[in-house]
Design a protein around this motif. Structure first.
Motif, PDB file in Angstrom:
ATOM      1  N   GLU A 244       0.830  -1.199   0.000  1.00 33.54           N
ATOM      2  CA  GLU A 244       0.000   0.000   0.000  1.00 33.54           C
ATOM      3  C   GLU A 244       0.870   1.257   0.000  1.00 33.54           C
ATOM      4  N   VAL A 245       0.446   2.234  -0.807  1.00 33.16           N
ATOM      5  CA  VAL A 245       1.194   3.482  -0.947  1.00 33.16           C
ATOM      6  C   VAL A 245       0.991   4.344   0.301  1.00 33.16           C
ATOM      7  N   ILE A 246       2.077   4.947   0.755  1.00 33.19           N
ATOM      8  CA  ILE A 246       2.030   5.816   1.935  1.00 33.19           C
ATOM      9  C   ILE A 246       1.971   7.274   1.489  1.00 33.19           C
ATOM     10  N   ASN A 247       1.059   8.025   2.074  1.00 30.26           N
ATOM     11  CA  ASN A 247       0.864   9.435   1.742  1.00 30.26           C
ATOM     12  C   ASN A 247       1.488  10.291   2.845  1.00 30.26           C
ATOM     13  N   LYS A 248       2.493  11.071   2.499  1.00 28.68           N
ATOM     14  CA  LYS A 248       3.191  11.912   3.471  1.00 28.68           C
ATOM     15  C   LYS A 248       2.671  13.344   3.397  1.00 28.68           C
TER      16      LYS A 248
ATOM     17  N   GLU B 289      -5.790   6.077  11.226  1.00 28.14           N
ATOM     18  CA  GLU B 289      -5.443   6.339   9.834  1.00 28.14           C
ATOM     19  C   GLU B 289      -3.998   6.806   9.659  1.00 28.14           C
ATOM     20  N   VAL B 290      -3.347   7.147  10.772  1.00 28.49           N
ATOM     21  CA  VAL B 290      -1.985   7.682  10.715  1.00 28.49           C
ATOM     22  C   VAL B 290      -0.988   6.575  11.046  1.00 28.49           C
ATOM     23  N   LYS B 291      -0.041   6.362  10.140  1.00 26.10           N
ATOM     24  CA  LYS B 291       0.963   5.317  10.346  1.00 26.10           C
ATOM     25  C   LYS B 291       2.067   5.798  11.291  1.00 26.10           C
ATOM     26  N   SER B 292       2.514   7.026  11.121  1.00 27.06           N
ATOM     27  CA  SER B 292       3.540   7.601  11.995  1.00 27.06           C
ATOM     28  C   SER B 292       3.407   9.120  11.992  1.00 27.06           C
ATOM     29  N   ALA B 293       3.860   9.741  13.078  1.00 25.63           N
ATOM     30  CA  ALA B 293       3.796  11.203  13.196  1.00 25.63           C
ATOM     31  C   ALA B 293       5.021  11.706  13.931  1.00 25.63           C
ATOM     32  N   ASN B 294       5.481  12.885  13.526  1.00 28.49           N
ATOM     33  CA  ASN B 294       6.640  13.501  14.165  1.00 28.49           C
ATOM     34  C   ASN B 294       6.457  15.012  14.158  1.00 28.49           C
ATOM     35  N   LEU B 295       6.618  15.648  15.323  1.00 27.68           N
ATOM     36  CA  LEU B 295       6.461  17.093  15.424  1.00 27.68           C
ATOM     37  C   LEU B 295       7.797  17.698  15.824  1.00 27.68           C
ATOM     38  N   ASN B 296       8.356  18.498  14.920  1.00 27.96           N
ATOM     39  CA  ASN B 296       9.603  19.212  15.195  1.00 27.96           C
ATOM     40  C   ASN B 296       9.249  20.528  15.875  1.00 27.96           C
ATOM     41  N   PHE B 297       9.530  20.610  17.188  1.00 26.12           N
ATOM     42  CA  PHE B 297       9.116  21.781  17.958  1.00 26.12           C
ATOM     43  C   PHE B 297       9.862  23.040  17.534  1.00 26.12           C
ATOM     44  N   LEU B 298      11.105  22.901  17.057  1.00 27.89           N
ATOM     45  CA  LEU B 298      11.900  24.074  16.695  1.00 27.89           C
ATOM     46  C   LEU B 298      11.325  24.805  15.497  1.00 27.89           C
ATOM     47  N   ASN B 299      10.990  24.046  14.433  1.00 30.08           N
ATOM     48  CA  ASN B 299      10.425  24.710  13.252  1.00 30.08           C
ATOM     49  C   ASN B 299       8.912  24.555  13.165  1.00 30.08           C
ATOM     50  N   LYS B 300       8.297  24.020  14.256  1.00 24.75           N
ATOM     51  CA  LYS B 300       6.837  23.933  14.375  1.00 24.75           C
ATOM     52  C   LYS B 300       6.216  23.147  13.229  1.00 24.75           C
ATOM     53  N   LYS B 301       6.916  22.115  12.776  1.00 30.00           N
ATOM     54  CA  LYS B 301       6.444  21.341  11.629  1.00 30.00           C
ATOM     55  C   LYS B 301       5.992  19.949  12.071  1.00 30.00           C
ATOM     56  N   LEU B 302       4.728  19.631  11.793  1.00 34.23           N
ATOM     57  CA  LEU B 302       4.166  18.314  12.081  1.00 34.23           C
ATOM     58  C   LEU B 302       4.179  17.492  10.791  1.00 34.23           C
ATOM     59  N   SER B 303       4.944  16.410  10.794  1.00 32.81           N
ATOM     60  CA  SER B 303       5.010  15.503   9.647  1.00 32.81           C
ATOM     61  C   SER B 303       4.294  14.211  10.019  1.00 32.81           C
ATOM     62  N   PHE B 304       3.454  13.724   9.125  1.00 27.31           N
ATOM     63  CA  PHE B 304       2.738  12.484   9.403  1.00 27.31           C
ATOM     64  C   PHE B 304       2.528  11.688   8.115  1.00 27.31           C
ATOM     65  N   GLU B 305       2.400  10.393   8.279  1.00 23.70           N
ATOM     66  CA  GLU B 305       2.176   9.483   7.161  1.00 23.70           C
ATOM     67  C   GLU B 305       0.836   8.784   7.341  1.00 23.70           C
ATOM     68  N   MET B 306       0.084   8.691   6.265  1.00 20.53           N
ATOM     69  CA  MET B 306      -1.187   7.969   6.306  1.00 20.53           C
ATOM     70  C   MET B 306      -1.299   7.094   5.065  1.00 20.53           C
ATOM     71  N   GLN B 307      -2.087   6.048   5.197  1.00 24.38           N
ATOM     72  CA  GLN B 307      -2.251   5.136   4.082  1.00 24.38           C
ATOM     73  C   GLN B 307      -3.032   5.808   2.967  1.00 24.38           C
TER      74      GLN B 307
ATOM     75  N   LYS C 149       1.101  22.167   4.594  1.00 26.27           N
ATOM     76  CA  LYS C 149       2.179  22.465   3.660  1.00 26.27           C
ATOM     77  C   LYS C 149       1.954  21.729   2.358  1.00 26.27           C
ATOM     78  N   ASP C 150       1.956  22.476   1.255  1.00 26.47           N
ATOM     79  CA  ASP C 150       1.776  21.876  -0.068  1.00 26.47           C
ATOM     80  C   ASP C 150       3.132  21.380  -0.553  1.00 26.47           C
ATOM     81  N   THR C 151       3.350  20.077  -0.460  1.00 25.36           N
ATOM     82  CA  THR C 151       4.649  19.519  -0.831  1.00 25.36           C
ATOM     83  C   THR C 151       4.925  19.655  -2.321  1.00 25.36           C
ATOM     84  N   ALA C 152       3.885  19.774  -3.115  1.00 30.36           N
ATOM     85  CA  ALA C 152       4.092  19.912  -4.569  1.00 30.36           C
ATOM     86  C   ALA C 152       4.667  21.269  -4.914  1.00 30.36           C
ATOM     87  N   LYS C 153       4.351  22.261  -4.039  1.00 24.66           N
ATOM     88  CA  LYS C 153       4.832  23.615  -4.315  1.00 24.66           C
ATOM     89  C   LYS C 153       5.869  24.053  -3.294  1.00 24.66           C
TER      90      LYS C 153
END
Length: 352
Positions: free
Chosen positions: A4-8, A34-52, A80-84
């Motif tokens: 299964e493809v993972i959507n970041k 629905e979330v496979k993994s999540a990580n929140l970088n407190f310094l740059n306030k960025k929440l990254s997560f992966e979902m199926q 965040k729009d990863t495409a742009k």
């Protein structure tokens, strides 16, 4: 093994200032089915997560936003729009910036522009980073930013990261220690002190007259002329009660009641303090910059039997990275294979 493809996805949590809340948000989002993994970088306030890829993306994002609002309401959440990504991001160097308070004011003022999605000013390397909205006119916004910077802190050497100069000042923007600026200030201080001593000598020898008064006024203008100009400019722009205004009021008041030597002395001690502060900030910048040079710019990601060179920000929890001899360690992790010796002198003071 599932194919299964993972959507970041990534979110920017503007206004997040609570480290404990950040930990709670990361844990809560990671527990969603629905979330496979999540990580929140407190310094740059960025929440990254992966979902199926099979899940409904908009519903998952709504659930994540609701979780965040429950734990820490009032946060400015932007997907965040990863495409742009990086398409509308710009950077400029503010040469000569030595006032931390002014830096925070510049960052706050530029962040309020309608054409700016986000902004960040790194005081250590004097770098202003900002992201434009898709409809923004880059040239118009650039002019607005430069005008705002010159209003808050006039005299800075403003350069785009590409090196194209946007200001007529000649100070080297990469001079982290502000060496050229400090030399000019030192010359002004020494010249002012020389004139001040001459006025004190005239008074001590009983030659107090209009000549000695003129000498003290000249010394005052040489030492504190820039303080007076900044106070006037700031007052016209609505920034009245700052240190420049207060020093101007105190010393001009002393001049008005005839205490010329005291007025020059107060301004002299203030400028000496500013000069020593600038020197301390410059040395701190150099130390931090030297420490930042140990940061790795890339990571060797192991994908099957291949190794790909990627940005450390693209590494996710559970990925395997390879550290080759002589390379820097880009991320925290657990050693799963191999052994080596590390040079940690920059952090611990011990070579191994």
């Amino acid at each position: 093994m599932s194919s299964e493809v993972i959507n970041k996805k990534e979110m920017i949590l503007g206004g997040l200032s609570c480290a404990h809340c950040a930990t709670e948000i990361e844990e809560a989002v990671g527990k969603l089915d629905e979330v496979k993994s999540a990580n929140l970088n407190f310094l740059n306030k960025k929440l990254s997560f992966e979902m199926q890829d099979s899940v409904n993306e908009s519903q998952v994002i709504d659930k994540i936003v609701n979780k965040i609002n429950i734990i820490e309401p009032g946060i400015d959440i932007k997907l965040k729009d990863t495409a742009k990504a990086n398409s509308n991001k710009k950077e400029m160097i503010l040469g000569g910036l030595s006032c931390a308070h002014c830096a925070s004011q510049i960052e706050e003022a530029i962040g309020k522009f309608d054409e700016i999605k986000s902004s960040n000013l790194n005081f250590v390397n004097k770098k202003l980073s900002y992201e434009l909205t898709s409809q923004a006119d880059e040239k118009v916004v650039l002019e607005k930013i430069i005008d705002k910077i010159n209003t808050i802190e006039p005299g800075l050497d403003i350069q785009m990261k590409s090196g194209k100069k946007q200001s007529e000042h000649s100070e080297d923007s990469h001079d982290h220690g502000g060496g050229e600026h400090n030399k000019k200030e030192l010359v002004k201080l020494l010249l002012g002190v020389a004139v001040y001593i001459l006025g004190i000598y005239q008074t001590a020898t009983g030659n107090e007259s209009i000549v000695s008064s003129v000498i003290f006024v000249v010394a005052y203008l040489v030492i504190g002329g820039d303080v007076l100009l900044k106070a006037i400019k700031n007052a016209t722009n609505g920034r009245v009660f700052d240190e420049n205004f207060l020093m101007s009021i105190a010393t001009v008041g002393a001049l008005a009641i005839g205490e010329l030597a005291e007025a020059v002395g107060v301004m002299l001690f203030y400028k000496i303090g500013e000069y020593l502060q600038d020197m301390a900030v410059g040395k701190s910048r150099k130390s931090i910059t030297a420490l930042m040079e140990i940061r790795a710019d890339y990571a060797n990601l192991k994908v099957g039997s291949e190794i790909k060179v990627v940005s450390p920000e693209d590494i996710n929890i559970g990925d395997i990275i390879v550290i080759k001899p002589g390379e820097k360690v880009p991320l925290d992790g657990v050693v799963v294979e191999g052994s080596s010796m590390l040079d940690t002198s920059a952090i611990t003071g011990e070579s191994v």
